[in-house]
Design an enzyme around this catalytic site. Sequence first.
Site, PDB file in Angstrom:
ATOM      1  NE  ARG A 174      -3.609  -2.453   0.310  1.00 16.81           N
ATOM      2  CZ  ARG A 174      -3.226  -3.540  -0.380  1.00 16.81           C
ATOM      3  NH1 ARG A 174      -2.240  -3.493  -1.255  1.00 16.81           N
ATOM      4  NH2 ARG A 174      -3.866  -4.666  -0.217  1.00 16.81           N
ATOM      5  CB  SER A 225      -8.308  -1.609   5.456  1.00 15.34           C
ATOM      6  OG  SER A 225      -8.761  -2.873   5.041  1.00 15.34           O
ATOM      7  CD  GLU A 295      -4.883   0.347   3.558  1.00 16.24           C
ATOM      8  OE1 GLU A 295      -4.296  -0.608   4.089  1.00 16.24           O
ATOM      9  OE2 GLU A 295      -5.713   0.204   2.641  1.00 16.24           O
TER      10      GLU A 295
HETATM   11  C1  FAD Z   1     -15.667  -0.605   0.613  1.00 19.01           C
HETATM   12  C2  FAD Z   1     -14.201  -0.350   0.348  1.00 19.01           C
HETATM   13  C3  FAD Z   1     -13.357  -1.417   0.090  1.00 19.01           C
HETATM   14  C4  FAD Z   1     -11.995  -1.205  -0.163  1.00 19.01           C
HETATM   15  N1  FAD Z   1     -11.198  -2.271  -0.416  1.00 19.01           N
HETATM   16  C5  FAD Z   1      -9.882  -2.074  -0.689  1.00 19.01           C
HETATM   17  C6  FAD Z   1      -9.024  -3.182  -0.982  1.00 19.01           C
HETATM   18  O1  FAD Z   1      -9.444  -4.322  -1.025  1.00 19.01           O
HETATM   19  N2  FAD Z   1      -7.725  -2.918  -1.258  1.00 19.01           N
HETATM   20  C7  FAD Z   1      -7.214  -1.657  -1.256  1.00 19.01           C
HETATM   21  O2  FAD Z   1      -6.026  -1.488  -1.534  1.00 19.01           O
HETATM   22  N3  FAD Z   1      -8.000  -0.596  -0.959  1.00 19.01           N
HETATM   23  C8  FAD Z   1      -9.309  -0.772  -0.679  1.00 19.01           C
HETATM   24  N4  FAD Z   1     -10.100   0.305  -0.376  1.00 19.01           N
HETATM   25  C9  FAD Z   1      -9.491   1.646  -0.251  1.00 19.01           C
HETATM   26  C10 FAD Z   1      -9.468   2.498  -1.523  1.00 19.01           C
HETATM   27  O3  FAD Z   1     -10.478   2.099  -2.441  1.00 19.01           O
HETATM   28  C11 FAD Z   1      -8.101   2.467  -2.209  1.00 19.01           C
HETATM   29  O4  FAD Z   1      -7.097   2.941  -1.342  1.00 19.01           O
HETATM   30  C12 FAD Z   1      -8.071   3.319  -3.478  1.00 19.01           C
HETATM   31  O5  FAD Z   1      -6.858   3.086  -4.152  1.00 19.01           O
HETATM   32  C13 FAD Z   1      -8.215   4.817  -3.233  1.00 19.01           C
HETATM   33  O6  FAD Z   1      -8.458   5.460  -4.474  1.00 19.01           O
HETATM   34  P1  FAD Z   1      -9.263   6.849  -4.550  1.00 19.01           P
HETATM   35  O7  FAD Z   1      -9.310   7.263  -5.966  1.00 19.01           O
HETATM   36  O8  FAD Z   1     -10.569   6.720  -3.867  1.00 19.01           O
HETATM   37  O9  FAD Z   1      -8.303   7.799  -3.735  1.00 19.01           O
HETATM   38  P2  FAD Z   1      -8.703   8.935  -2.691  1.00 19.01           P
HETATM   39  O10 FAD Z   1      -9.330   8.297  -1.493  1.00 19.01           O
HETATM   40  O11 FAD Z   1      -9.447  10.005  -3.355  1.00 19.01           O
HETATM   41  O12 FAD Z   1      -7.264   9.458  -2.266  1.00 19.01           O
HETATM   42  C14 FAD Z   1      -6.398   8.623  -1.505  1.00 19.01           C
HETATM   43  C15 FAD Z   1      -4.980   9.171  -1.624  1.00 19.01           C
HETATM   44  O13 FAD Z   1      -4.558   9.041  -2.983  1.00 19.01           O
HETATM   45  C16 FAD Z   1      -4.134  10.299  -3.493  1.00 19.01           C
HETATM   46  N5  FAD Z   1      -4.538  10.351  -4.900  1.00 19.01           N
HETATM   47  C17 FAD Z   1      -5.778  10.156  -5.418  1.00 19.01           C
HETATM   48  N6  FAD Z   1      -5.744  10.269  -6.767  1.00 19.01           N
HETATM   49  C18 FAD Z   1      -4.450  10.537  -7.087  1.00 19.01           C
HETATM   50  C19 FAD Z   1      -3.768  10.759  -8.317  1.00 19.01           C
HETATM   51  N7  FAD Z   1      -4.394  10.726  -9.491  1.00 19.01           N
HETATM   52  N8  FAD Z   1      -2.431  11.016  -8.275  1.00 19.01           N
HETATM   53  C20 FAD Z   1      -1.764  11.043  -7.094  1.00 19.01           C
HETATM   54  N9  FAD Z   1      -2.365  10.851  -5.910  1.00 19.01           N
HETATM   55  C21 FAD Z   1      -3.689  10.589  -5.899  1.00 19.01           C
HETATM   56  C22 FAD Z   1      -4.837  11.342  -2.649  1.00 19.01           C
HETATM   57  O14 FAD Z   1      -4.103  12.539  -2.604  1.00 19.01           O
HETATM   58  C23 FAD Z   1      -4.876  10.661  -1.288  1.00 19.01           C
HETATM   59  O15 FAD Z   1      -3.664  10.875  -0.611  1.00 19.01           O
HETATM   60  C24 FAD Z   1     -11.469   0.121  -0.133  1.00 19.01           C
HETATM   61  C25 FAD Z   1     -12.336   1.203   0.114  1.00 19.01           C
HETATM   62  C26 FAD Z   1     -13.683   0.975   0.364  1.00 19.01           C
HETATM   63  C27 FAD Z   1     -14.588   2.150   0.607  1.00 19.01           C
END
Ligand code: FAD
Length: 302
Positions: A174, A225, A295
Site C-alpha cells: 500500500r 480498511s 491506512e
Molecule cells: C468498501 C471499500 C473497500 C476497499 N477495499 C480495498 C481493498 O481491497 N484494497 C485496497 O487497496 N484498498 C481498498 N479500499 C481503499 C481504496 O479504495 C483504495 O485505497 C483506493 O486506491 C483509493 O483510491 P481513490 O481514488 O478513492 O483515492 P482517494 O481516497 O481520493 O485518495 C487517496 C490518496 O490518494 C491520493 N490520490 C488520489 N488520486 C491521485 C492521483 N491521481 N495522483 C496522485 N495521488 C492521488 C490522494 O491525494 C490521497 O492521498 C477500499 C475502500 C472501500 C470504501
Amino acid sequence: LEKVHQELLASNVGEVLREEPLAGHTTMKIGGPADLFIIPNSIESVKKSIEIMNKYKQPWTVIGRGSNLLVLDKGIEGVVIKLDAGLNHIEINDGLVRIGAGYSIVRVATLLSRQGLSGFEFAAGIPGSIGGAVYMNAGAHHSDISNILKRAHILFLDGTTEWLNVEDLEFGYRTSILQKKRPGICLEAEFQLTHQSRVDIMAAMKKNKEYRKETQPFNYPCAGSIFRNPLPNYAGNLVERAGLKGYQIGGAKVSDLHGNFIVNVGGATAQDVLKLISFIQKTVLDTFGIEIQTEVEIIGKK
Ligand SMILES: Cc1cc2nc3c(=O)[nH]c(=O)nc-3n(C[C@H](O)[C@H](O)[C@H](O)COP(=O)(O)OP(=O)(O)OC[C@H]3O[C@@H](n4cnc5c(N)ncnc54)[C@H](O)[C@@H]3O)c2cc1C
C-alpha cells in the site's frame, strides 16, 4: 484565492466550485468544505491548474474517488483537485491498456473482463480511481497494482511530467514513491494484461465479490480498511480479539462484520472517527503491544 479562482475560470480548466462540501466526494460521507474545488476536464487542464497554483504559491490537494480518505470537519484549506470524468479515457491496444487517472477501477475491471483481458480481477470490489490505486498500490486477493502496471504518467509539483516505469515507482505494501519521496499527480497509467477466457475472468471476479460481501460491510458508508496490517498480524483480527467489534463513538462504529472497517452509521463527524481510531490504537497497543498505523489518509484543517 480570488485571483486563483478568476484565473482558473478564465483558463477553462473544467468545473470550478467554491466552498464545496467534501462529504459528497468521500465514501465515508464525511468532511467539511474545500475553499476551491476543481474537476479538470483534461490532462492539459490538470497541468494548467498546477501552473496557476505554482504562480500564486497556492496549496492544493489531489483526490480521486475519496475511498481512502477521512476529511476533517473544518474542511481543506486552499484548492482540492478531483480527478474524475475529465480523465477517464481508455485505450486498448492488444494487451496494453492506457487508462486515465479518473477512471473507476471497478468499472475498468468489469470492462476489461468483458474483453477477455486478465489482470484486474483483484480490483473488482475496490471503489477507487486508477490514480488513487497507483498512489496507494491498491490490492486484494493476493495481487495489487504493481503486478499489472507497466508505467504511469506523473505530473510533478514543479509542473514537469514524466512516464515512470513500474520499478521507478518503488511499490510496497500500500505504498508508492508518490506518497512521500516524490509527490506528484498520476495522470494516466499503462497496464500490461493477458488474454484469457472471459468465462474464467468473470468467474474469478464473481468469487472475489462474493467473498467481500460475506466479510465486509456494504450497508454503511466507510473507507475500506482503516489500518495497515502490522504483518504478519492483521489489524482486523487484533481489533476483534481486543473485543472492539461493534464499539461506537458518536456516529462512528467498528463494523460488526470486519474489525478493520469503521462505518458511518449516521451523522458521524470526522472527530468521532478520529476518537474511535485513537481508542482502537490505544486498546490494541495495551492488549497486544502492537502499534497499528492508519491506512486511510487523514487530511484537512485541524
Ligand atoms: C468498501 C471499500 C473497500 C476497499 N477495499 C480495498 C481493498 O481491497 N484494497 C485496497 O487497496 N484498498 C481498498 N479500499 C481503499 C481504496 O479504495 C483504495 O485505497 C483506493 O486506491 C483509493 O483510491 P481513490 O481514488 O478513492 O483515492 P482517494 O481516497 O481520493 O485518495 C487517496 C490518496 O490518494 C491520493 N490520490 C488520489 N488520486 C491521485 C492521483 N491521481 N495522483 C496522485 N495521488 C492521488 C490522494 O491525494 C490521497 O492521498 C477500499 C475502500 C472501500 C470504501
